[in-house]
Every structure is written in structure tokens, then in C-alpha cells.
Design a protein around this motif. Sequence first.
Motif, PDB file in Angstrom:
ATOM      1  N   VAL A 333     -31.159 -55.355 -15.015  1.00 50.80           N
ATOM      2  CA  VAL A 333     -30.276 -54.283 -15.472  1.00 50.80           C
ATOM      3  C   VAL A 333     -28.810 -54.672 -15.308  1.00 50.80           C
ATOM      4  O   VAL A 333     -27.955 -54.273 -16.116  1.00 50.80           O
ATOM      5  N   ILE A 334     -28.497 -55.475 -14.312  1.00 50.70           N
ATOM      6  CA  ILE A 334     -27.123 -55.945 -14.127  1.00 50.70           C
ATOM      7  C   ILE A 334     -26.800 -57.025 -15.153  1.00 50.70           C
ATOM      8  O   ILE A 334     -25.675 -57.105 -15.663  1.00 50.70           O
ATOM      9  N   ASP A 338     -23.701 -56.805 -17.789  1.00 50.77           N
ATOM     10  CA  ASP A 338     -22.720 -57.868 -18.037  1.00 50.77           C
ATOM     11  C   ASP A 338     -22.623 -58.180 -19.529  1.00 50.77           C
ATOM     12  O   ASP A 338     -21.525 -58.381 -20.070  1.00 50.77           O
ATOM     13  N   GLN A 339     -23.770 -58.206 -20.207  1.00 47.29           N
ATOM     14  CA  GLN A 339     -23.769 -58.515 -21.637  1.00 47.29           C
ATOM     15  C   GLN A 339     -23.088 -57.400 -22.434  1.00 47.29           C
ATOM     16  O   GLN A 339     -22.324 -57.670 -23.365  1.00 47.29           O
ATOM     17  N   LEU A 340     -23.374 -56.161 -22.089  1.00 50.75           N
ATOM     18  CA  LEU A 340     -22.756 -55.044 -22.798  1.00 50.75           C
ATOM     19  C   LEU A 340     -21.249 -55.059 -22.651  1.00 50.75           C
ATOM     20  O   LEU A 340     -20.501 -54.865 -23.617  1.00 50.75           O
ATOM     21  N   LEU A 341     -20.786 -55.271 -21.430  1.00 44.99           N
ATOM     22  CA  LEU A 341     -19.342 -55.265 -21.180  1.00 44.99           C
ATOM     23  C   LEU A 341     -18.666 -56.458 -21.845  1.00 44.99           C
ATOM     24  O   LEU A 341     -17.564 -56.343 -22.387  1.00 44.99           O
ATOM     25  N   PHE A 364     -29.551 -49.598 -10.507  1.00 46.33           N
ATOM     26  CA  PHE A 364     -29.461 -48.523 -11.494  1.00 46.33           C
ATOM     27  C   PHE A 364     -28.215 -47.665 -11.256  1.00 46.33           C
ATOM     28  O   PHE A 364     -27.574 -47.203 -12.210  1.00 46.33           O
ATOM     29  N   LEU A 365     -27.872 -47.448  -9.979  1.00 45.08           N
ATOM     30  CA  LEU A 365     -26.659 -46.697  -9.657  1.00 45.08           C
ATOM     31  C   LEU A 365     -25.429 -47.400 -10.221  1.00 45.08           C
ATOM     32  O   LEU A 365     -24.563 -46.761 -10.837  1.00 45.08           O
ATOM     33  N   ALA A 366     -25.356 -48.708 -10.028  1.00 46.57           N
ATOM     34  CA  ALA A 366     -24.212 -49.468 -10.531  1.00 46.57           C
ATOM     35  C   ALA A 366     -24.136 -49.384 -12.054  1.00 46.57           C
ATOM     36  O   ALA A 366     -23.048 -49.225 -12.626  1.00 46.57           O
ATOM     37  N   GLY A 611     -32.302 -58.324 -22.263  1.00 47.57           N
ATOM     38  CA  GLY A 611     -31.525 -57.237 -22.830  1.00 47.57           C
ATOM     39  C   GLY A 611     -30.955 -57.583 -24.188  1.00 47.57           C
ATOM     40  O   GLY A 611     -31.300 -58.584 -24.808  1.00 47.57           O
ATOM     41  N   PRO A 612     -30.076 -56.735 -24.695  1.00 47.67           N
ATOM     42  CA  PRO A 612     -29.543 -56.917 -26.042  1.00 47.67           C
ATOM     43  C   PRO A 612     -28.619 -58.117 -26.111  1.00 47.67           C
ATOM     44  O   PRO A 612     -27.983 -58.487 -25.148  1.00 47.67           O
TER      45      PRO A 612
END
Length: 639
Positions: A333-334, A338-341, A364-366, A611-612
Motif C-alpha cells: 500500500v505504501i 509512492d506511485q500515485l504521488l 493503511f493509516l499513512a 498497484g497502478p
Amino acid sequence: MSEGVGDPRLAAEGELSLARLALDDNEVGHAADHVANALATAPSLPDAHAVLAMLLSHPDGGVDLWTVDGEVYVGTALARAHALAFHGEYAEALSLLVSVQGYEPGMAWADVPWVLDSELAAKLDPAELLNVFVQLLKAVPDPCPEELAPGFAPYVQLVRSLVAVHADSGNLLWLASVLTRRLGLLDEATSYAIESERVEPTDRAAIAVGYALRSQGRTDEALAAFERALRYQPGNVAVYADIAGMLGDAGRLDEGISWAERSLAIDPVHDCSLVERHSLLFRRDGAVDDLVAIADLLRLAEPGSHEKQHAAELSDRSRQVWLAGIPDPTEAVINVLDQLLAAEAVSAGGASLTVSALEPPSAFLAFGLAVPGSEVTVSEILPPDPRLPVSLRGSQCRPIETVVWQYDGSVSRPAVAPPGAEGAAAIARVADFGESSGVRARSGWVSVPAAYDHAVLLASTPLEDLLGVLVHPPASPTGAAGDWPGWIRAVQTWACLGIAHHRTDESWVESVRRQVLADLAYGPEDWITESALFALATTAWVDPSARADVAELMGWRLLAAVEAQRERPVTILGSLATVTLATPGLNPDVAALARDILTADDDAPEDQPAGPSAEQPAGRPVERPVEVPKKRRGIFRRR
């Protein structure tokens, strides 16, 4: 602010104007005070020296206008030094100047005409100056930071002039070598040292040659010089330790260890040799007990003692995580975050994400704090259940009283109240300390004991605040979305170190701090597990009475993670292995298992990006869920 306020020269000129007015009124003492103030502000200002000369020529004037009994003002010491030089008492004048230089080394106190006078050297007796220059060397850091070097430049010029006049003084040549070496003038330092040994063959001169050559990276030549020093004085164990350190710096670890052991055969308790041996053994073998042995030596040393100089040896030069700082998160999830940002693919509505297996709730919180409004869906929860306290071979290892995460299905929520504003602010300050603290930046530290010492600032923070901040982190100081994972890990780590300082008057085994940290370590699988284990390991570094217990807690927790990894991904396993290896007194089999985990991880092929991709939209709505593949590791192998 008025123009000129804060300008040293203008401030000094103002003091001199007052001094002249006082002289006009025949108030010689007041005038002397103003001259002292001027010199303390602008030590090389010509007018200040001119007014000082006027005071010395006054019928009521003289050197004793500035006395140095008891606690002495810098300006008074400077004025008296210049007054003594005015009367030709140069040795005492230089002694005063050097004392001021040691008090505030960054100022060019000696940048004055009489010190820079090319004729001064001929007026000086090197024997009278020996103690003065030894005093000067104590003021010069080894090596001297670049920003302080200009303050010592006048002394270098004076020493050069002295050597030119007294070329047969072995002591003076030795002093010149040490001074110039510390200031980075290495060719000059080597030349002085070689000449010093030629003029007066002694162990001290040979050591100076060794140090100068070592600073130039000429290891074999330096070794020959140190060996000559040992022929002059065979029992000088400090030279053995210097050789060990030099060979270690050159990467010749086995040779360095051998020299340290030769020293300890002569003096088994020589601190430098003990430290060098342990430091080199750690660098060669990676056994943290060698670093802990150095920490024990320093902990028992008197404040200000010689042993305290070895604190730098507690640093892990390889910058191994947990010994040197907090590791980066590895969760899928992290990775997606990173990829999204990086792709700037986050919309105001957040993102929708599906992961194949449950990951630590802090991850998940992050993600949620970095991308507000997001939804993360978990496809399945694989056994052994990471939401529950850890088990080993199907049975719970130990009862758990303190839990900070609860679950509604696969959705985690805090099980404790948020911290109070004062407690949260205190933890945020400790987590966001700067380089000037002598520890390090937010996610790292110079050494494990330094981290423990820094966290003492949280000793009075209520336990409920230390627990609350683990799952209710304060705002990231940068405000950048991508900083949330690192900030949460920093806050959790420092909060756990704060718990390690809770009620330290209690004996370890029965203490609240042990119970809480062990509960956090054995509770639901999370980043907090890592932080609590590090706090336990850190406690063992500084409290020998806790070592056996902490080593056992650490070993069983690692074994539980290994068993879980056989059935499902354990994203924190590598970090658990590393923090285990940072623990004193480990069972050798546990240490070997931890090393095998890290070796297997290093040998594993790189995972495909999860992820994407950067081109895929990540804002809500998403056309289809993003499936993050499970992460499987190979079977761990034994040595």
C-alpha cells in the motif's frame, strides 16, 4: 531596527567614543572598561589598540587596569594581553590570548599587529612558549572544522616564523606539525614532523610523522613511523591502538584487530585498545555485542574522562537500520502511495484500492492521511491472523493487556484515546529534532544510546499520551503527503522510546514499561511492533539487567514471525530480523536465523511493481480495483 545596530565595528567605535570621553574626565578605570568592551566586539580594530596605548601611557594607567583574578571577562583578558605585549612580555600575553581562543575558537582574537609582526619570532624563547602552544593545541579540534580555521591562522603564521628562527628545536617542530595537521595543512605537517624526528629522534616525533602520513592516506608509511615509535618506547599501548584504528580505517580489519590484541596483551584494561578491538570486530563480524561492550565502557566512565572520546565508535559505519535509524516501510500500500504521488494522480476525492492481503494498520493509516477520502479494500485475511496477538505453533505466546488497534472485520481503528495536546506536542518535538541536538535527523540517530538519551525528554509524558500518539499521530511538520509514512514511523519509534523511560525506578522484569512494550511487540502485527522491539533492544543496551529477558522476548517474536511467513506475507519480517540483530545477548541460533532472513531477502528476485502504473488514473472513481499481488518469500536457509 536602526541602521548599524548589531554591527560589531560600529558597536566597538561607540565604546571607544565613551572611552575617550572618560579619559577627558580623567576616569581611567571607566575608559579601560570601554576599551575592553571594544576589543571583545572587534578584536583587531586599530582604534581600539590606539586608545589602549593611550591608557598605558597615562600617569594612572598600566597593565593592571585589567586584572584577571577569578572569573574574567573576555575583553579584560584581551586588553591585558595586548598591554603585556606593549611592554614586551610576550609569553604571558600569548598565554592570555590562547586562553581566550580556547573559550571562543571561532573568533580571530590573535589577528593583531604584534602577533603578526615578522620580527616577533626573534624576540621569543621557544622553551618559554612550550606550555603556551600545548595550551593552544587543546583549543584546536582534531580535525579543525573549516569555519574555525581562520581564528587559528595568526598562530600558524607565528609558528612558521618561530620554526624559521629556531630550526633546531625538535619540540617546536613537533608542535608545528600537530597544529598544521589539525588545520588540514597536511604537506606542511608531514614536513615538520619528519624534520622533528631528524633533529630529535623520539617516540613523540615518530608518532607525529605517523599521524601526518595517516592523514594523507599513506598507510604503509605511517605504519613504519608508528613502528619506529614503538622501538623508542616498546610499551606504549596507545601507539598500538593508533595502529589498530588506522588499519581499520584502511579496511585492513584483521591486521587492526591483531594490533589491538597485542596492546591488550600488554595492558588488558587499556580503554583505547579495548574500544578499537570491539569496533573492528563489529565491522568485521557484525555482532552487536561488540558495540554494546563499548557502550558499557562509556557508561561506566567518569564524565569528562578520556574514555568519553570513544562515543563516536558506537556509530554503525554501515548505517544499518535500527542501529542507525528507522527503516523505510515495505508494504504494498505504501508502494502504491509512492506511485500515485509520483504520478500526481491523486484527486480531491481520494483513491480506491484493493489489496490481496491484510497489511499493517499503520500502513493503511499513512495511506489514508496522505490521500484523504481513500478506501482500501482487503481481499482476504490469511492465517495466522495478523489482527490477533502473535501465536507460536498454534498457541498464544503470552497474555496481552495493552492493545492500541482494534478491528471491525478487516478495518482497523484505534483502541485508545487520542493524546492530550501537550503530550502530542512533546512527542512531535522529540521526533522532529534537528541536527544540532547531536543525535541526528528525524528518522535516524548517531548511536543507540544517543537515541535512548534523547528520548529522556519524554520521561514525564503520561503513558496514555505515549500510547495515544501511536495511533493518533500529530500532523506531519512538512505537510507533504509523501512524508506521512516516515513521520508516523518516527513518531511511533520515539513514543516507544519514551515508554522505555516510564517509571525507570521500577525493576525491569516487574516494570510497567516492560509490560507495555512487550504487549505492543506481541500485539497485532504492525509498524508499532517494530518500534516496540527497538525500544526493548535499546533498553537492553543501557540496562544490563534487562538483557537476558529482552533477548528472549526478541527471539520468540522473531520465531512467531517466521512461522507466520510460511503461510502468508509478513511485510515487517526483514525489519524484525534487523532489530533482532541490534539486540544484546542474543541466542546464537536466533542471531543466525535473523541473518538467514536478511540473506534470503537479499537473494530474492525483485518484486514486480505493485498497484497502478504512473499512467493509470488513481482518483475516485476507479474503473476497476487495483489488485496488489501477494508477496511471497523463499524458504529460509540455515548456514
